[in-house]
Motif scaffolding. Structure first.
Motif, PDB file in Angstrom:
ATOM      1  N   GLU A 151     -92.310 -15.761  44.333  1.00 33.54           N
ATOM      2  CA  GLU A 151     -91.241 -16.661  43.986  1.00 33.54           C
ATOM      3  C   GLU A 151     -91.344 -17.910  44.705  1.00 33.54           C
ATOM      4  O   GLU A 151     -90.760 -19.003  44.420  1.00 33.54           O
ATOM      5  N   ILE A 154     -91.973 -21.260  43.091  1.00 37.14           N
ATOM      6  CA  ILE A 154     -91.097 -21.551  42.032  1.00 37.14           C
ATOM      7  C   ILE A 154     -89.993 -22.287  42.958  1.00 37.14           C
ATOM      8  O   ILE A 154     -89.747 -23.269  42.629  1.00 37.14           O
ATOM      9  N   THR A 212     -80.687 -13.019  38.018  1.00 33.60           N
ATOM     10  CA  THR A 212     -82.070 -12.459  37.996  1.00 33.60           C
ATOM     11  C   THR A 212     -82.318 -11.597  36.778  1.00 33.60           C
ATOM     12  O   THR A 212     -81.403 -11.388  35.794  1.00 33.60           O
ATOM     13  N   TYR A 226     -86.985 -10.661  39.433  1.00 29.03           N
ATOM     14  CA  TYR A 226     -87.471 -11.878  39.627  1.00 29.03           C
ATOM     15  C   TYR A 226     -86.425 -12.994  39.337  1.00 29.03           C
ATOM     16  O   TYR A 226     -85.596 -12.579  38.219  1.00 29.03           O
ATOM     17  N   ASN A 228     -86.825 -17.272  37.533  1.00 29.70           N
ATOM     18  CA  ASN A 228     -87.711 -18.305  37.120  1.00 29.70           C
ATOM     19  C   ASN A 228     -86.995 -19.682  37.259  1.00 29.70           C
ATOM     20  O   ASN A 228     -85.836 -19.761  37.540  1.00 29.70           O
ATOM     21  N   GLU A 229     -87.903 -20.580  37.036  1.00 28.85           N
ATOM     22  CA  GLU A 229     -87.221 -22.072  37.145  1.00 28.85           C
ATOM     23  C   GLU A 229     -86.224 -22.389  36.237  1.00 28.85           C
ATOM     24  O   GLU A 229     -85.260 -23.091  36.970  1.00 28.85           O
ATOM     25  N   GLN A 512     -95.183 -21.517  32.409  1.00 33.06           N
ATOM     26  CA  GLN A 512     -94.694 -21.405  33.686  1.00 33.06           C
ATOM     27  C   GLN A 512     -95.819 -21.507  34.574  1.00 33.06           C
ATOM     28  O   GLN A 512     -97.001 -21.682  34.296  1.00 33.06           O
ATOM     29  N   SER A 516     -99.933 -16.970  40.885  1.00 39.48           N
ATOM     30  CA  SER A 516     -99.105 -16.774  42.272  1.00 39.48           C
ATOM     31  C   SER A 516     -99.865 -16.198  43.036  1.00 39.48           C
ATOM     32  O   SER A 516    -100.588 -15.214  42.900  1.00 39.48           O
TER      33      SER A 516
END
Length: 551
Positions: A151, A154, A212, A226, A228-229, A512, A516
């Protein structure tokens, strides 16, 4: 004599060899200290130990072979081999310094053709228009370091996009339990966005936890959780919205008690940053800056003065939610008289009035026919949406009355029936008889035929005012709102009035981050780039210098 001379010469050579090896080891140790200092940004044990070894090696060189030390700096070798060593050291120093400055400057460049490592176009304005500096605090326990590595790219999108406005901080909740408790974190993972106070620290009164994957899928293991943006951006929007929405609940006429009967909806609104307060319409009008006015099941009817204040607020483009109970008790008088000032206003200006009945539905009910569960709904309307799949919420209305809608609404007004009963439902007008025999009600000719409107929404297209009418209020109390989609209906109604979710929601954009990299790989890459390659060059230089010095 000759043997003694040779022994002395061997001793001198051994001292010279030890001195030169100590100088090489000292130089290497100093290089490691510099790299560790620039990479870690602090005087770690590695930095201190390496620096001491380096200074000790150089000191030993100067002690055992002072003439060799002077020749290195001023002699012929300084012109040949030593110059290459110094150049290599200078090159390594420059590389390390540039690397360290770049890592700490907040400057980032996205060289991908599709801008994978740049904030999406729908998120970038959110960051650029921040009203105050914020801190993103990301908590990861040691067992979630892989999650942190996944993460970090991000999270860096935000801090790189606005380094002067956004500060990114990582923390271990196990190693820093006090800090975790200040954020209200009770798990191994959590991300928060906060305004900074006057001391530059996160303000707990202006902090929002990022939703989340586990908030959407509660059974998801924490190791698979997780963000995300888009979810981070929505948390920032929610933080920015705090204090900008003010909802008033009317009091003074026997309404549901905000601090007793409906604490759930009160606390829920405050939790997302909506200001909640009360208003006595018998004493004052609706103040400017009010986002919405909510009237929860008064017992006594509104006076003409109070009705005029509600009308004035709506005429100015206000948003009003009215829940009106049927008069199943003799003390309930709100909107029950045909001459009720507020009821007259609603009919004349909005084309809606209460039917003053009690609804029974033999096809759609829970436990008893007057505990009506909505059988029909206005498909596609935002008030009925349960989730993104289009599934509709089906609330339960215990002891409800229905609403009459004019065939032709007033000018500039549009009216929609949001929830209705089944066609087999009926509205009993003899409320006293219903109160005496509620479980023996049968359909009669004088009853109102179904389908009957339970929830009605109206909008004035000229002023932008919105009016929402519900024929029951019991469903919103603490015990009942958690059942039969009550929480969803309440959230949707408030959002339809004030557009809160619209202002804190970011529409998704496909695409996305395609890659990673685990933290171990990143650390290995940095070690090879900054450590192994320059050290190899240095060792080659030292070897050349040593070979030439023996000639």
């Amino acid at each position: 004599m000759a043997s003694e001379h040779r022994s002395r010469q061997m001793l001198i050579l051994n001292r010279l060899s030890v001195a030169r090896w100590s100088s090489a080891i000292g130089a290497l140790a100093l290089l490691i200290a510099i790299v560790a200092l620039l990479a870690g940004g602090e005087l770690s044990p590695l930095v201190v130990i390496s620096a001491l070894i380096g200074m000790g090696g150089l000191a030993l060189w100067m002690t055992l072979a002072p003439s060799d030390f002077r020749n290195t700096l001023t002699g012929r070798r300084a012109v040949h081999g030593s110059n290459s060593v110094l150049i290599v050291l200078l090159f390594i120093g420059i590389v390390v310094i540039v690397y360290g400055m770049a890592a700490r400057s907040g400057i980032a460049a996205d060289l991908t053709s599709r801008g994978y490592y740049t904030l999406k176009p729908n998120v970038r304005p959110i960051v650029e228009q921040l009203s105050r500096p914020i801190q993103i605090t990301a908590f990861y326990s040691r067992r979630l370091l892989t999650n942190q590595a996944l993460e970090s790219p991000i999270l860096r999108l935000f801090s790189d996009a606005a380094p002067q406005k956004i500060r990114l901080v990582y923390a271990d909740p196990d190693a820093q339990p006090l800090l975790a408790s200040q954020f209200g974190l009770r798990s191994a993972y959590g991300i928060f966005v906060s305004y900074l106070n006057a001391e530059g620290e996160p303000d707990p009164n202006f902090t929002v936890q990022v939703k989340t994957a586990r908030d959407r899928l509660p059974n998801l293991p924490v190791e698979e959780d997780y963000v995300n943006e888009r979810w981070i951006a929505e948390a920032i929007l929610q933080l920015e919205a705090r204090g900008k929405f003010r909802v008033l609940f009317s009091v003074g006429n026997g309404e549901l008690n905000l601090d007793n009967d409906v604490t759930g909806i009160r606390d829920g609104m405050r939790a997302v940053g909506i200001q909640v307060a009360t208003l006595d319409l018998s004493r004052e009008g609706v103040p400017q800056g009010t986002t919405a006015l909510i009237i929860l099941a008064p017992i006594r009817d509104f006076t003409k003065e109070m009705a005029d204040r509600v009308a004035a607020y709506l005429e100015s483009g206000g948003k009003v939610l009215i829940m009106a109970e049927p008069a199943y008790r003799s003390d309930i008088r709100f909107l029950q008289s045909p001459q009720s000032p507020l009821a007259v206003y609603l009919w004349e200006k909005w084309g809606v009035q209460p039917n003053r009945d009690i609804v029974f539905d033999p096809l759609s009910y829970n436990e008893t026919q007057y505990y009506v569960r909505a059988a029909q709904f206005l498909e596609g309307h935002p008030i009925v949406q349960k989730d993104q799949t289009g599934t509709a919420a089906r609330p339960l209305f215990p002891i409800a009355q229905s609403w009459r809608v004019a065939e032709k609404p007033p000018a500039d007004v549009s009216v929609e029936r949001i929830y209705l009963t089944s066609a087999q439902a009926f509205g009993k007008l003899d409320l006293r008889e219903v109160a005496r025999n509620p479980d023996r009600a049968i359909r009669e000719a004088a009853d109102l035929p179904g389908p009957l409107a339970l929830v009605v929404a109206a909008e004035n297209t000229r002023t932008g005012a919105r009016l929402l009418l519900v024929g029951d209020a019991d469903w919103v109390t603490n015990d009942l709102i958690v059942a039969f989609d009550g929480q969803i209906l309440w959230t949707n109604m408030v959002d339809w009035l004030v557009a809160f979710l619209e202002r804190i929601t970011v529409e998704p954009i496909a695409g996305q981050l395609p890659l990673s990299v685990p933290s171990g790989d990143l650390e290995l890459t940095a070690f090879i780039t900054v450590g192994v390659l320059p050290t190899a060059i240095l060792l080659v230089g030292l070897w050349v210098w040593w070979r030439r010095s023996r000639r």
